[in-house]
Design an enzyme around this catalytic site. Structure first.
Site, PDB file in Angstrom:
ATOM      1  NE  ARG A 129       8.859  23.884  -9.756  1.00 45.67           N
ATOM      2  CZ  ARG A 129       9.930  23.485  -9.051  1.00 45.67           C
ATOM      3  NH1 ARG A 129      10.950  22.891  -9.632  1.00 45.67           N
ATOM      4  NH2 ARG A 129       9.956  23.670  -7.740  1.00 45.67           N
ATOM      5  CD  GLU A 186      12.428  16.722   3.851  1.00 41.29           C
ATOM      6  OE1 GLU A 186      12.056  16.438   4.999  1.00 41.29           O
ATOM      7  OE2 GLU A 186      13.453  17.391   3.604  1.00 41.29           O
ATOM      8  CD  GLN A 224       9.829  -6.107   0.843  1.00 51.15           C
ATOM      9  OE1 GLN A 224      10.613  -6.944   1.318  1.00 51.15           O
ATOM     10  NE2 GLN A 224       8.597  -6.413   0.482  1.00 51.15           N
ATOM     11  CG  ASP A 225      10.177   1.656  -0.361  1.00 52.57           C
ATOM     12  OD1 ASP A 225      10.379   1.485   0.858  1.00 52.57           O
ATOM     13  OD2 ASP A 225      10.455   2.720  -0.935  1.00 52.57           O
ATOM     14  CG  HIS A 230      -2.542  -9.535   4.359  1.00 49.99           C
ATOM     15  ND1 HIS A 230      -2.405  -9.107   3.061  1.00 49.99           N
ATOM     16  CD2 HIS A 230      -3.624 -10.352   4.349  1.00 49.99           C
ATOM     17  CE1 HIS A 230      -3.343  -9.645   2.307  1.00 49.99           C
ATOM     18  NE2 HIS A 230      -4.100 -10.405   3.058  1.00 49.99           N
ATOM     19  CE  LYS A 265       2.570  -4.672   6.762  1.00 49.87           C
ATOM     20  NZ  LYS A 265       1.370  -5.531   6.743  1.00 49.87           N
ATOM     21  CG  HIS A 302      -1.891  -2.417   6.715  1.00 45.97           C
ATOM     22  ND1 HIS A 302      -1.412  -2.516   5.429  1.00 45.97           N
ATOM     23  CD2 HIS A 302      -2.490  -1.210   6.798  1.00 45.97           C
ATOM     24  CE1 HIS A 302      -1.703  -1.414   4.768  1.00 45.97           C
ATOM     25  NE2 HIS A 302      -2.341  -0.596   5.580  1.00 45.97           N
ATOM     26  CE1 TYR A 320       1.660  -1.850   0.326  1.00 42.84           C
ATOM     27  CE2 TYR A 320       2.694  -2.790   2.270  1.00 42.84           C
ATOM     28  CZ  TYR A 320       1.979  -2.933   1.103  1.00 42.84           C
ATOM     29  OH  TYR A 320       1.583  -4.187   0.694  1.00 42.84           O
ATOM     30  CD  GLU A 357       2.364 -12.928   3.179  1.00 38.28           C
ATOM     31  OE1 GLU A 357       2.271 -13.947   2.484  1.00 38.28           O
ATOM     32  OE2 GLU A 357       1.984 -11.822   2.784  1.00 38.28           O
ATOM     33  CG  ASP A 362      -6.638 -11.357   1.384  1.00 35.55           C
ATOM     34  OD1 ASP A 362      -6.510 -10.210   0.926  1.00 35.55           O
ATOM     35  OD2 ASP A 362      -5.673 -12.051   1.783  1.00 35.55           O
TER      36      ASP A 362
HETATM   37  C1  LIG Z   1       3.413  -8.782   0.443  1.00 36.05           C
HETATM   38  C2  LIG Z   1       4.295  -9.347  -0.634  1.00 36.05           C
HETATM   39  C3  LIG Z   1       3.790 -10.163  -1.626  1.00 36.05           C
HETATM   40  N1  LIG Z   1       4.613 -10.647  -2.588  1.00 36.05           N
HETATM   41  C4  LIG Z   1       4.033 -11.484  -3.652  1.00 36.05           C
HETATM   42  C5  LIG Z   1       3.296 -12.700  -3.143  1.00 36.05           C
HETATM   43  C6  LIG Z   1       2.175 -12.880  -4.133  1.00 36.05           C
HETATM   44  O1  LIG Z   1       2.622 -13.720  -5.193  1.00 36.05           O
HETATM   45  C7  LIG Z   1       1.918 -11.482  -4.674  1.00 36.05           C
HETATM   46  C8  LIG Z   1       0.677 -10.834  -4.125  1.00 36.05           C
HETATM   47  O2  LIG Z   1       0.760 -10.915  -2.710  1.00 36.05           O
HETATM   48  P1  LIG Z   1      -0.528 -10.614  -1.820  1.00 36.05           P
HETATM   49  O3  LIG Z   1      -1.739 -11.206  -2.465  1.00 36.05           O
HETATM   50  O4  LIG Z   1      -0.183 -11.041  -0.419  1.00 36.05           O
HETATM   51  O5  LIG Z   1      -0.595  -9.026  -1.928  1.00 36.05           O
HETATM   52  P2  LIG Z   1      -1.500  -8.099  -0.966  1.00 36.05           P
HETATM   53  O6  LIG Z   1      -2.838  -8.738  -0.762  1.00 36.05           O
HETATM   54  O7  LIG Z   1      -1.431  -6.738  -1.513  1.00 36.05           O
HETATM   55  O8  LIG Z   1      -0.712  -8.170   0.402  1.00 36.05           O
HETATM   56  C9  LIG Z   1      -0.410  -7.027   1.158  1.00 36.05           C
HETATM   57  O9  LIG Z   1      -1.624  -6.591   1.701  1.00 36.05           O
HETATM   58  C10 LIG Z   1      -1.617  -5.789   2.863  1.00 36.05           C
HETATM   59  C11 LIG Z   1      -2.186  -4.436   2.495  1.00 36.05           C
HETATM   60  C12 LIG Z   1      -0.338  -5.645   3.574  1.00 36.05           C
HETATM   61  O10 LIG Z   1      -0.226  -4.819   4.482  1.00 36.05           O
HETATM   62  C13 LIG Z   1       0.808  -6.504   3.256  1.00 36.05           C
HETATM   63  O11 LIG Z   1       1.927  -5.691   2.943  1.00 36.05           O
HETATM   64  C14 LIG Z   1       0.611  -7.461   2.164  1.00 36.05           C
HETATM   65  O12 LIG Z   1       0.212  -8.684   2.753  1.00 36.05           O
HETATM   66  O13 LIG Z   1       3.064 -10.697  -4.318  1.00 36.05           O
HETATM   67  C15 LIG Z   1       5.968 -10.369  -2.605  1.00 36.05           C
HETATM   68  O14 LIG Z   1       6.709 -10.833  -3.476  1.00 36.05           O
HETATM   69  N2  LIG Z   1       6.490  -9.572  -1.622  1.00 36.05           N
HETATM   70  C16 LIG Z   1       5.704  -9.045  -0.634  1.00 36.05           C
HETATM   71  O15 LIG Z   1       6.232  -8.309   0.236  1.00 36.05           O
END
Ligand SMILES: Cc1cn([C@H]2C[C@H](O)[C@@H](COP(=O)(O)OP(=O)(O)O[C@H]3O[C@H](C)C(=O)[C@H](O)[C@H]3O)O2)c(=O)[nH]c1=O
Length: 192
Positions: A25, A30, A48-49, A63, A73, A120, A133, A144, A170
């Site tokens: 299949r 796991e 949290q995921d 970040h 993570k 990360h 993740y 943050e 970023d």
């Molecule tokens: C991280 C996060 C973001 N958000 C909201 C905040 C923003 O409105 C939107 C996008 O967030 P951001 O631009 O920070 O997403 P990424 O650039 O993928 O951020 C992640 O990037 C790298 C790879 C990481 O390791 C972190 O987990 C995380 O910072 O999702 C949430 O609501 N919950 C959350 O846990």
């Protein structure tokens, strides 16, 4: 032992391989089991995921959340391929400012454990990358912080540097040298 744990050049960052059970299949595996991860040196509970989808070339990061909301993570790439990077931000660490990077992909089914105290980030190496993740602390936006993905002092060897797609947020992140005391409260051996 359904999991194999391989510490990388910065030994707190661990490559995790899970045993797959293929059959006609497809396969089953796991991806996390508390008792096995404790034996592998990752004694953590995830609360949290996260799931993100990225175009080819996208760089998300670097970040982290500061203490007391620092996040460990466990990262998996479920579609396509990413270059996943962890940077040691623990003041006093012999590997402070050093980074490790690995290719995670739907094909190699590898995962990366990035402990608290590390920044990360990843780059999507294929179109339509899906990254899932687990994190050890909930999202706390006030804690943050981040470091520039292309900080020359880090010298991260992003595979698709010329094709990087980076958010405005970023692109405006500080360099490692510009991190102030209020931006980084990680200490080596401290509560991370
Ligand atoms: C991280 C996060 C973001 N958000 C909201 C905040 C923003 O409105 C939107 C996008 O967030 P951001 O631009 O920070 O997403 P990424 O650039 O993928 O951020 C992640 O990037 C790298 C790879 C990481 O390791 C972190 O987990 C995380 O910072 O999702 C949430 O609501 N919950 C959350 O846990």
């Amino acid at each position: 032992m359904p999991f194999r744990f391989e510490p990388l050049a910065i030994p707190e960052v661990i490559l995790v391989e899970a045993k797959a059970f293929p059959d006609e299949r497809g396969f089953f595996m796991e991806t996390f089991k508390r008792s096995e991860f404790m034996q592998g040196g990752i004694d953590r509970v995830f609360v949290q995921d996260n799931y993100s989808y990225s175009r080819r070339g996208t760089v998300r990061g670097l970040h982290y959340q500061m203490n007391p909301a620092a996040q460990g993570k466990l990262v998996a790439c479920l579609r396509g391929e990413i270059y996943d990077v962890a940077v040691d931000l623990r003041k006093g660490s012999s590997t402070y400012g050093r980074w490790v990077g690995v290719v995670l992909s739907a094909e190699n089914r590898r995962m990366l454990w990035v402990p608290e105290g590390f920044a990360h980030g990843f780059q999507a190496l294929t179109e339509g990358v899906m990254v899932w993740y687990k994190v050890t602390a909930e999202y706390e936006p006030a804690t943050e912080r981040g470091v520039r993905w292309d900080d020359p002092a880090l010298g991260i060897e992003w595979p698709l540097r010329e094709e990087a797609i980076v958010s405005a947020k970023d692109a405006a992140l500080p360099s490692l040298a510009e991190l102030s005391e209020t931006d980084n409260n990680f200490t080596y051996g401290g509560r991370s």
